[in-house]
Design an enzyme around this catalytic site. Sequence first.
Site, mmCIF file in Angstrom:
data_model
loop_
_atom_site.group_PDB
_atom_site.id
_atom_site.type_symbol
_atom_site.label_atom_id
_atom_site.label_comp_id
_atom_site.label_asym_id
_atom_site.label_seq_id
_atom_site.Cartn_x
_atom_site.Cartn_y
_atom_site.Cartn_z
ATOM 1 C CD GLU A 149 -3.154 0.863 2.094
ATOM 2 O OE1 GLU A 149 -3.613 1.840 2.679
ATOM 3 O OE2 GLU A 149 -3.612 -0.290 2.239
ATOM 4 C CG ASP A 158 -2.558 -0.899 5.324
ATOM 5 O OD1 ASP A 158 -1.401 -1.322 5.144
ATOM 6 O OD2 ASP A 158 -2.810 0.226 5.770
ATOM 7 C CE1 TYR A 167 -3.499 -2.439 8.664
ATOM 8 C CE2 TYR A 167 -5.489 -2.855 9.946
ATOM 9 C CZ TYR A 167 -4.875 -2.356 8.817
ATOM 10 O OH TYR A 167 -5.634 -1.770 7.833
#
Length: 825
Positions: free
Chosen positions: A18, A117, A337
């Site tokens: 990303e 992601d 994350y």
Amino acid sequence: MVKKTATDENKLILVIAEKPSVAADLARAIPVGGKFKKEKNYYENDCYIISWALGHLVTLCDPKEISDKYKSWAMETLPILPKEFALKAIPESKSQLTALGKLIRRKDVGTIINACDAGREGELIFHYILEFEKGKTGLKGKNILRLWMQSMTQASIRDAFEHLRTQEEMRNLLDAALSRSEADWLVGINGSRGLTAYNNRFGGFQLTPCGRVQTPTLAMIVNREEERNNFVSRPYWTIEGTFLSGKSEYKGKWIDPELKADKDRIWEEDRAQEIVQKCQKKTGTVSETTKPSFQKCGPLYDLTTLQREANNRFGFSAKTTLSIAQALYERHKLTSYPRTDSRALPEDYVGTVKKTLTTMEGNLASFAHKALDNNWVKKDPRIFNNAKISDHFAIIPTGNKMKSLSEAELKIYTMICQRFIAVFYPPAEYLNTTRITEIEGEKFLTEGKILKDPGFKEVYGKTSDDEANISPIDSSGKAQAKEFEISAEHTNPPPRYTESTLLSMMENAGKFVKDDELADAMKDRGMGTPATRAAIIEKLISDKYMVRDGKELIPTSKAFGLIQIARAMKIENLTSPELTGEWEYQLSQIEKGKETRSAFMQGIEELTTKMVHNIRSFKEEDTRKEAAFSPVNGKKVYESVSRFETEDGILIRKILSGRKMSDEEAVELLTQHKIGPLTGFRSKRGMEFSAGLAIEEGKVKFVFDNAENEEIELGEELGKSPIDGSPVFDTLTAYVSQSYVDKKESGFHLNKIILGKEISTDNLKRLLAGEKTTLIQGFRSAKTRRLFDAYLMLEPKTGKIKFDFPPRVPGKGKRFFKKKKEENA
């Protein structure tokens, strides 16, 4: 790593991350194919090509890019319901998209891996890139796989490569992502174009942006401001007594134990005086109970909770906290994350947690080792629970060594580490003492709280009492009333939203849902997602629908106008958190394979069509009716959704510069043709100001009695100027001297509103006589936004105002009583 088949063993694998920083991490983590060579837009070795997006590179086309007939924002072109949604490159990142396209179409590429992601938006970013390239040669027949990373450590990346997912496994998530994108387009485009066309039907062009999630969020903010505007404060009184028991002195607050709420409030001042007179110097009995209580550490952080606490503790915006959390994950590799709505860990993560605790640094290391040494890290379902995990688990440290962090990054990282350690500690244990002193049948409450065992609070630096103890009573169980203090207070309106409280409301949108089944289903899904809520708040601010004032979020007049019209048009999908929350729930059901994309989109199209119909058919004059306070000055007054209008043509907007005009204020303005000063107006830049209003030639205008005003209407003479002795007069919004009107340098001018409080004529007379005012309660600091009480005084030579603060009451600030949130009357 990817296992190649006989047909593609000579083909390269293209990995699309990303962001560039993630691509660099992947290049460092992949052990296959030799050393990577860095090119301008990608890395390459003998087996892999690794490139990157820059967030979204492709987006849905605007209507005017689909057809020339949509270049005009005309009502007759609505609704716009494309059978297929066309895509376009985002201009700012077109060069990177072009580079990616060349890599995708390379003949020596056999497999393409989505390494964006791990979530709905990451799926959408990758899919739109491939769809944009679909019509070009070179894409057909290539194998598409998904890399799903929960952490950015090299071990986690390599593990993710060992467990690649197929397109079929990602189908439901992609369907939800596409549905979200297209639903936002349909509602946002049609709603914005419809409302813009309605607002501009008399000429000109004023853009009226709206959205499927942002406008219902705005509706909550406007609703709260309306509650505040309609709130009527009630005075009440409280009594605090000082008592002697043997050699001990303590304080207690009068209560009515028969009441369930507001036990300490007395609604008549005479009654408060009677209670004091009845109990003064009398002796009564004392009863006391002591009980233990326990407080557990909160669960691990998800993104929304992290944003809320960072806003409360440091004043960080949701956008700032997300940016920091993303940097800790992506650049520093220190946390997992961040865009998660889970507050639990996988059930097989106990060993990983223990290993990570051994890596804690600085003063947190000893707390981490204490948790390990005491065997507190166990398979507790409150912490380790697969059923409470969605796409990602809670935000925790990765165990990597901390390097250079900014001050803001260190604050957020410390919060995450503290919670990660503290969640395994035992509860904090308190001893709560409740003392009731009864004199002449009146009861006075004293509460004490001792921190007996800090438990998890030790990680946060709490090792001793964090609440004051109370003095022991005499063995006789008797106490004498020494003195009493009566305090005059008032009920407060509900507070404005901060980013913390707004995030909480968005997260818990199910609370607004009346349908029990849907409310229950929405427990785990609110308005927006953890990753998008910060962006929604920022967009409302950039679109000038609300402003930040300290921590408060305040709607502008543009916000009131939009929500009022939307309500009148009955377009619930732009004002109802219930419907928006239902859509978010449906999207989550699509992700789980329990609802189809086609059924969801059919519902969205039906709602969009209804919305456009309601906008097109709406006429404000249809809402016109005679106002409840009509007639005024013998003339009928009518009201519609946005204005008052008299039969002889005077028009008063209900919302002026973000401030709502009450019925009573409208009557005074129509009767006197002036009113003021009024507080709570907001400039276009969001700055608060006070002003008077006057009707001139049938129109309402703001009045500021300052040097720029050529026609200051003077009222009663109130005294002499302390500067030059000229008479001082009352005007609509200020107190001014004759010398000020004559524009002399010695002129005296004092606004009637200072820090949100009006200065009465009686207090102005005191100031001009060289005295201080009575104690004025409720000034609001311009810097800190905190309320404070003060006297005002005038400096004789300059005429400038200065504050004189009352002395602190002895014992004030000591926590003799539990703090209780102010509630509405």
